[in-house]
Scaffold this motif. Structure first.
Motif, PDB file in Angstrom:
ATOM      1  N   GLU A  34      -1.085   7.906   1.458  1.00  0.00           N
ATOM      2  CA  GLU A  34      -0.464   6.935   2.103  1.00  0.00           C
ATOM      3  C   GLU A  34      -1.104   5.633   2.140  1.00  0.00           C
ATOM      4  O   GLU A  34      -0.992   4.874   1.986  1.00  0.00           O
ATOM      5  N   TYR A  35      -2.883   6.142   1.654  1.00  0.00           N
ATOM      6  CA  TYR A  35      -4.073   5.356   1.658  1.00  0.00           C
ATOM      7  C   TYR A  35      -3.125   4.332  -0.406  1.00  0.00           C
ATOM      8  O   TYR A  35      -3.198   3.277  -0.369  1.00  0.00           O
ATOM      9  N   LYS A  36      -2.665   5.186  -0.968  1.00  0.00           N
ATOM     10  CA  LYS A  36      -2.512   4.670  -2.764  1.00  0.00           C
ATOM     11  C   LYS A  36      -1.262   3.995  -2.523  1.00  0.00           C
ATOM     12  O   LYS A  36      -0.957   3.046  -2.772  1.00  0.00           O
ATOM     13  N   LYS A  37      -0.315   4.083  -1.545  1.00  0.00           N
ATOM     14  CA  LYS A  37       1.327   3.614  -1.170  1.00  0.00           C
ATOM     15  C   LYS A  37       0.379   2.476  -0.736  1.00  0.00           C
ATOM     16  O   LYS A  37       1.182   1.214  -0.941  1.00  0.00           O
ATOM     17  N   LEU A  38      -0.467   2.844   0.369  1.00  0.00           N
ATOM     18  CA  LEU A  38      -0.911   0.324   0.877  1.00  0.00           C
ATOM     19  C   LEU A  38      -1.338  -0.480  -0.097  1.00  0.00           C
ATOM     20  O   LEU A  38      -1.268  -1.470  -0.139  1.00  0.00           O
ATOM     21  N   LEU A  39      -1.934   0.237  -0.951  1.00  0.00           N
ATOM     22  CA  LEU A  39      -3.059  -0.093  -2.110  1.00  0.00           C
ATOM     23  C   LEU A  39      -1.905  -1.092  -2.859  1.00  0.00           C
ATOM     24  O   LEU A  39      -1.796  -2.054  -3.102  1.00  0.00           O
ATOM     25  N   GLN A  40      -0.798   0.165  -2.950  1.00  0.00           N
ATOM     26  CA  GLN A  40       0.249  -0.396  -4.008  1.00  0.00           C
ATOM     27  C   GLN A  40       1.155  -1.885  -3.054  1.00  0.00           C
ATOM     28  O   GLN A  40       1.487  -2.689  -4.201  1.00  0.00           O
ATOM     29  N   GLN A  41       1.361  -1.318  -2.167  1.00  0.00           N
ATOM     30  CA  GLN A  41       2.762  -1.750  -1.759  1.00  0.00           C
ATOM     31  C   GLN A  41       1.798  -3.192  -1.891  1.00  0.00           C
ATOM     32  O   GLN A  41       1.829  -4.676  -1.579  1.00  0.00           O
ATOM     33  N   ASN A  42       0.180  -3.801  -0.487  1.00  0.00           N
ATOM     34  CA  ASN A  42      -1.032  -4.702  -1.232  1.00  0.00           C
ATOM     35  C   ASN A  42      -0.746  -5.090  -2.536  1.00  0.00           C
ATOM     36  O   ASN A  42      -0.418  -6.535  -2.667  1.00  0.00           O
ATOM     37  N   LEU A  43      -0.831  -4.624  -3.403  1.00  0.00           N
ATOM     38  CA  LEU A  43      -0.792  -5.323  -4.633  1.00  0.00           C
ATOM     39  C   LEU A  43       0.561  -5.951  -5.356  1.00  0.00           C
ATOM     40  O   LEU A  43       0.582  -6.475  -6.009  1.00  0.00           O
ATOM     41  N   ALA A  45       2.721  -7.262  -3.318  1.00  0.00           N
ATOM     42  CA  ALA A  45       2.557  -9.057  -2.719  1.00  0.00           C
ATOM     43  C   ALA A  45       1.738  -9.854  -2.493  1.00  0.00           C
ATOM     44  O   ALA A  45       2.028 -10.507  -2.992  1.00  0.00           O
ATOM     45  N   TYR A  46       0.384  -9.382  -2.727  1.00  0.00           N
ATOM     46  CA  TYR A  46      -0.723 -10.473  -3.356  1.00  0.00           C
ATOM     47  C   TYR A  46      -0.633 -10.797  -4.805  1.00  0.00           C
ATOM     48  O   TYR A  46      -0.842 -11.791  -5.303  1.00  0.00           O
ATOM     49  N   SER A  47       0.159  -9.727  -5.385  1.00  0.00           N
ATOM     50  CA  SER A  47       0.236 -10.461  -6.852  1.00  0.00           C
ATOM     51  C   SER A  47       1.892 -11.481  -6.842  1.00  0.00           C
ATOM     52  O   SER A  47       1.507 -12.581  -7.598  1.00  0.00           O
ATOM     53  N   THR A  48       2.322 -11.327  -6.713  1.00  0.00           N
ATOM     54  CA  THR A  48       3.546 -11.842  -6.028  1.00  0.00           C
ATOM     55  C   THR A  48       2.674 -13.259  -6.281  1.00  0.00           C
ATOM     56  O   THR A  48       3.297 -14.369  -6.001  1.00  0.00           O
ATOM     57  N   ILE A  49       2.128 -13.602  -4.246  1.00  0.00           N
ATOM     58  CA  ILE A  49       1.839 -14.794  -4.233  1.00  0.00           C
ATOM     59  C   ILE A  49       0.918 -15.641  -4.797  1.00  0.00           C
ATOM     60  O   ILE A  49       0.726 -16.696  -5.165  1.00  0.00           O
ATOM     61  N   GLU A  50      -0.200 -14.459  -5.496  1.00  0.00           N
ATOM     62  CA  GLU A  50      -1.027 -15.222  -6.149  1.00  0.00           C
ATOM     63  C   GLU A  50      -0.039 -15.874  -7.316  1.00  0.00           C
ATOM     64  O   GLU A  50      -0.947 -16.426  -7.560  1.00  0.00           O
ATOM     65  N   GLU A  86      -2.010   5.073 -12.280  1.00  0.00           N
ATOM     66  CA  GLU A  86      -1.495   3.363 -13.046  1.00  0.00           C
ATOM     67  C   GLU A  86      -0.029   3.113 -12.308  1.00  0.00           C
ATOM     68  O   GLU A  86       0.979   3.577 -11.640  1.00  0.00           O
ATOM     69  N   TYR A  87      -0.253   1.359 -11.516  1.00  0.00           N
ATOM     70  CA  TYR A  87       1.251   0.962 -11.094  1.00  0.00           C
ATOM     71  C   TYR A  87       0.474  -0.422 -11.607  1.00  0.00           C
ATOM     72  O   TYR A  87      -0.109  -0.939 -11.216  1.00  0.00           O
ATOM     73  N   GLU A  88       1.832  -0.617 -11.654  1.00  0.00           N
ATOM     74  CA  GLU A  88       2.189  -1.521 -12.118  1.00  0.00           C
ATOM     75  C   GLU A  88       3.174  -2.558 -10.779  1.00  0.00           C
ATOM     76  O   GLU A  88       4.500  -2.330 -11.004  1.00  0.00           O
ATOM     77  N   ALA A  89       3.218  -3.579 -10.268  1.00  0.00           N
ATOM     78  CA  ALA A  89       4.150  -4.600  -9.241  1.00  0.00           C
ATOM     79  C   ALA A  89       4.771  -5.022  -9.411  1.00  0.00           C
ATOM     80  O   ALA A  89       4.435  -5.697 -10.763  1.00  0.00           O
ATOM     81  N   THR A  90       6.027  -5.051  -9.374  1.00  0.00           N
ATOM     82  CA  THR A  90       7.206  -5.650  -9.581  1.00  0.00           C
ATOM     83  C   THR A  90       7.200  -6.897  -8.595  1.00  0.00           C
ATOM     84  O   THR A  90       7.583  -6.724  -7.242  1.00  0.00           O
ATOM     85  N   GLU A  91       7.180  -7.579  -8.541  1.00  0.00           N
ATOM     86  CA  GLU A  91       6.518  -8.992  -8.290  1.00  0.00           C
ATOM     87  C   GLU A  91       8.530  -8.773  -7.246  1.00  0.00           C
ATOM     88  O   GLU A  91       9.133  -8.693  -8.507  1.00  0.00           O
ATOM     89  N   ILE A  92       7.419  -9.789  -6.144  1.00  0.00           N
ATOM     90  CA  ILE A  92       9.474 -10.303  -5.506  1.00  0.00           C
ATOM     91  C   ILE A  92       9.609 -11.997  -5.915  1.00  0.00           C
ATOM     92  O   ILE A  92       8.685 -12.359  -6.585  1.00  0.00           O
ATOM     93  N   SER A  93      11.196 -12.077  -6.164  1.00  0.00           N
ATOM     94  CA  SER A  93      11.134 -13.509  -6.393  1.00  0.00           C
ATOM     95  C   SER A  93      11.088 -14.863  -5.641  1.00  0.00           C
ATOM     96  O   SER A  93      11.345 -14.152  -4.976  1.00  0.00           O
ATOM     97  N   LEU A  94      10.568 -14.907  -5.955  1.00  0.00           N
ATOM     98  CA  LEU A  94      10.240 -16.592  -5.060  1.00  0.00           C
ATOM     99  C   LEU A  94      10.774 -17.259  -6.199  1.00  0.00           C
ATOM    100  O   LEU A  94      10.031 -18.427  -7.065  1.00  0.00           O
ATOM    101  N   GLU A 186       8.816  -3.235   3.708  1.00  0.00           N
ATOM    102  CA  GLU A 186      10.133  -2.422   4.101  1.00  0.00           C
ATOM    103  C   GLU A 186      10.756  -1.981   2.676  1.00  0.00           C
ATOM    104  O   GLU A 186      11.281  -1.562   3.563  1.00  0.00           O
ATOM    105  N   THR A 187       9.879  -2.386   1.775  1.00  0.00           N
ATOM    106  CA  THR A 187      10.535  -1.512   0.506  1.00  0.00           C
ATOM    107  C   THR A 187      10.035   0.033   0.930  1.00  0.00           C
ATOM    108  O   THR A 187       8.553  -0.212   0.264  1.00  0.00           O
ATOM    109  N   PRO A 188      11.308   1.077   0.520  1.00  0.00           N
ATOM    110  CA  PRO A 188      10.162   2.551   0.365  1.00  0.00           C
ATOM    111  C   PRO A 188       9.506   2.624  -0.988  1.00  0.00           C
ATOM    112  O   PRO A 188       9.998   1.944  -2.143  1.00  0.00           O
ATOM    113  N   LEU A 189       7.687   3.236  -1.289  1.00  0.00           N
ATOM    114  CA  LEU A 189       7.830   3.426  -2.600  1.00  0.00           C
ATOM    115  C   LEU A 189       7.327   4.973  -2.566  1.00  0.00           C
ATOM    116  O   LEU A 189       7.396   5.129  -1.566  1.00  0.00           O
ATOM    117  N   VAL A 190       7.909   5.469  -3.346  1.00  0.00           N
ATOM    118  CA  VAL A 190       7.308   6.936  -3.641  1.00  0.00           C
ATOM    119  C   VAL A 190       5.947   7.246  -3.271  1.00  0.00           C
ATOM    120  O   VAL A 190       4.847   6.677  -4.663  1.00  0.00           O
TER     121      VAL A 190
END
Length: 192
Positions: A34-43, A45-50, A86-94, A186-190
């Motif tokens: 769950e902690y890994k998932k939280l870090l992945q989700q935050n990556l 979101a932050y990657s998209t916005i930054e 190893e996780y590369e964030a797929t950014e959300i399109s803005l 809201e997007t499920p991560l494995v």
């Protein structure tokens, strides 16, 4: 302006907070996956916005540009690497081109988020599943540095006068940032 931003984004902010697993840190029940998932989700979101802010930083006034960085994404990557993840964030399109005030609203969200991160960091050492982690980078760091940066951001923002239109644009940007977090959580991560 900051007071109005806080008021006009409070509902969405609260909704977003309820969607992520940070509460599991606060009650010390978070598992390692769950902690890994939280870090992945935050990556994500932050990657998209930054990256979005960086891409359009030429629109910002000079005094605001000092707050543009990819630091939060970098420390999230460091935390995931530490977990051999190893996780590369797929950014959300803005897609739309933002106004300078929308970018300021987005900065407000990511700068302010570090205050919540400081509160969360106090509980990490009490989470049994996270005991093997020696250092937390995203939910860590020097609280004095975070507080000083937030205060500097607030002083810089409040040093200017804003029209009602400017403030509404900043609210749009802040809500866009919160919606990136909402969509991410809201997007499920494995979870492995």
């Amino acid at each position: 302006m900051l007071k109005i931003l806080k008021e006009k984004t409070a509902e969405l902010h609260k909704e977003v907070e309820g969607l992520n697993d940070a509460g599991l840190i606060m009650n010390h029940t978070i598992s390692s996956p769950e902690y890994k998932k939280l870090l992945q989700q935050n990556l994500r979101a932050y990657s998209t916005i930054e990256n979005y802010i960086n891409e359009h930083s030429d629109l910002l006034p000079a005094q605001i540009k000092q707050f543009v960085s990819t630091q939060k994404s970098a420390v999230l990557r460091k935390d995931l690497a530490q977990l051999s993840e190893e996780y590369e964030a797929t950014e959300i399109s803005l897609k739309q081109k933002p106004s300078p005030m929308q970018l300021i609203g987005m900065l407000y969200v990511i700068e302010g988020s570090m205050l919540g991160g400081m509160m969360i960091s106090k509980h990490l050492s009490q989470c049994p599943a996270l005991q093997e982690i020696k250092e937390h980078h995203f939910f860590g760091g020097d609280p004095k540095v975070h507080v000083a940066r937030w205060k500097s951001f607030c002083v810089t923002i409040e040093a200017s006068d804003y029209s009602e239109h400017d403030i509404n644009e900043a609210v749009l940007g802040a809500n866009a940032a919160f919606n990136v977090f909402k969509q991410t959580y809201e997007t499920p991560l494995v979870v492995s």
